[in-house]
Design a protein around this motif. Structure first.
Motif, short mmCIF file in Angstrom:
data_model
loop_
_atom_site.label_atom_id
_atom_site.label_comp_id
_atom_site.label_asym_id
_atom_site.label_seq_id
_atom_site.Cartn_x
_atom_site.Cartn_y
_atom_site.Cartn_z
N SER A 15 -37.50 -13.19 -30.89
CA SER A 15 -37.28 -12.77 -29.50
C SER A 15 -38.53 -12.02 -29.06
N ASP A 17 -39.10 -9.14 -28.00
CA ASP A 17 -39.19 -7.74 -28.41
C ASP A 17 -38.95 -7.55 -29.91
N ARG A 18 -39.03 -8.64 -30.68
CA ARG A 18 -38.76 -8.56 -32.11
C ARG A 18 -39.81 -7.69 -32.81
N ASP A 19 -39.36 -6.85 -33.75
CA ASP A 19 -40.26 -6.01 -34.54
C ASP A 19 -39.70 -5.91 -35.96
#
Length: 337
Positions: A15, A17-19
Motif C-alpha cells: 500500500s 503508506d506501507r512501512d
C-alpha cells in the motif's frame, strides 16, 4: 503508475503508506554484515535502499499473467536472497557510477538490486538489466513481463566509401568533423581536440605520427580547414603507404584517451577491414548506455544514415595524392555542409 498497474503490488500486500519498519532495518543490517570472500567489498546502505526496503520488504509478488513482452516472473523482496553477490554488484556499481544494494530475487533466483537513484536492476547469465526507473516500476515490469533494457558496453562500426576529390587525409579530417558534430548534437561527447595517428604496416608497424590537435572555434567547415592544415604540417613528408591513419575524438587538448564514456574513431588502411574506404567505430561504456540511451540511439541512427550515403561502389576515382594501394573506387558521398 496507473491504478491498474498498482493492483499488481496491492494484491501482494503493498500500500502507498506501507512501512516494514524494524523488519526492513534488520534485513539491511543482515546484508551489511556480508562481505566478499576476499574481504575487499561490502554492502553500504543509502537512502534509496532504505526507502525501498521499508516500502516493499517481505512482499512476494507473483507473475500477473503470461507476460506482455517476455515471460512474466514473480519475485521476493528480501535482501538476504541477493546478499552474496556483493563483489559482482560492486564491480557493476563502479561501471555505472552508482552503488547497489540487494533487494531480493526473482522466482528464477536472479538477484535484484536497487541503486542510489532508486532504479531496479537484475542480473542473470545474460548480464545486467534495468527493470525500471523506480522499484515500483521494476517490480511491476517483472510481474507483467515487460522487456527489460540491457546495460552493457556497446560498440558500433560502419564502413564508409571514400569522399570523391579528396585525398585520404582530407577525407579522414572532414569525416571526423562530421562525427564531432553528430556526437555533440546528441549530447554524447563535447570534443575539444582530436588525436591523429599514422601507424605503419596497417596498424602493426612503427608509430610515425601520434599528435593531439586542438579544434579551432567557428563553423564546421572552418574548423575542418584549420585542422587539416595543422595535420598536414605535422605530417610533413611522412610516407602513408600501407600505414593505418586514424582520427580519434577527444574531450580535451592533452588527454591521450577520452574520459570513460564515449569514444569514436575514424580510420583508413586498417588491416582486416576488407574494404578500401573508411571505418567509423563508436563505443560507449556502461554508464553512458544507462544514462544516455536515447542519445546513443539517435547518434547511431544518424551515423547509419550517413554511412548509407557513402557506400563503397565501383565508379568514383580518387585523388592522385592517395597511395597506390588506396586508389579503390568509392561512391560519391554527400558533401559536408
Amino acid at each position: 503508475m496507473t491504478a491498474s498497474e498498482c493492483d499488481v503490488l496491492v494484491s501482494a500486500g503493498w500500500s502507498p503508506d506501507r512501512d516494514a519498519g524494524y523488519n526492513a532495518l534488520h534485513a539491511m543490517l543482515t546484508a551489511v554484515s556480508t562481505v566478499s570472500p576476499d574481504g575487499t567489498e561490502s554492502w553500504e546502505p543509502f537512502p534509496a535502499a532504505e526507502s525501498a526496503l521499508r516500502a516493499f520488504h517481505g512482499l512476494v509478488v507473483p507473475p500477473a499473467g503470461p507476460g506482455t513482452d517476455v515471460a512474466a516472473t514473480g519475485c521476493v523482496v528480501d535482501p538476504a536472497r541477493a546478499r552474496f553477490t556483493v563483489r559482482a554488484a560492486a564491480a557493476f556499481g563502479k561501471e555505472t557510477g552508482s552503488r547497489l544494494f540487494p533487494l531480493g530475487a526473482t522466482d528464477a533466483e536472479a538477484p535484484l538490486f536497487v541503486d542510489e537513484n532508486g532504479r531496479l536492476f537484475v542480473v542473470d547469465p545474460g548480464g545486467w538489466w534495468i527493470l525500471g526507473e523506480s522499484v515500483e516500476e521494476g517490480l511491476i515490469a517483472l510481474a507483467e513481463g515487460r522487456a527489460p533494457r540491457r546495460v552493457a558496453p556497446v560498440a558500433h562500426h560502419w564502413q564508409l566509401g571514400r569522399l570523391p576529390d579528396e585525398d585520404v587525409v582530407a577525407d579522414l579530417v572532414k569525416t571526423g568533423m562530421v562525427l564531432v558534430y553528430v556526437l555533440h548534437r546528441h549530447g554524447l561527447l563535447a570534443t575539444r581536440a582530436v588525436r591523429f595517428r599514422v601507424v605503419g604496416l596497417r596498424g602493426h608497424g612503427p608509430v610515425r605520427l601520434d599528435e593531439v590537435f586542438r579544434l579551432a572555434p567557428g563553423s564546421l567547415d572552418d574548423s575542418a580547414e584549420h585542422l587539416l592544415r595543422d595535420v598536414r604540417e605535422a605530417m610533413g613528408s611522412i610516407p602513408l603507404g600501407a600505414a593505418e591513419k586514424s582520427v580519434e575524438l577527444l574531450p580535451g587538448t592533452s588527454a591521450k584517451r577520452p574520459s570513460p564514456g564515449v569514444t569514436c574513431t575514424v580510420s583508413a588502411g586498417r588491416q582486416g577491414t576488407g574494404a578500401q574506404g573508411l571505418t567509423v567505430r563508436l563505443e560507449a561504456g556502461t554508464r553512458t548506455v544507462l544514462e544516455k540511451d536515447a542519445g546513443l540511439a539517435g547518434a547511431r541512427d544518424e551515423l547509419s544514415g550517413y554511412a548509407g550515403q557513402r557506400l563503397v561502389t565501383d565508379d568514383v576515382p580518387l585523388r592522385q595524392e592517395d597511395p597506390p594501394e588506396e586508389r579503390a573506387p568509392a561512391e560519391a558521398a554527400a558533401r559536408h555542409e
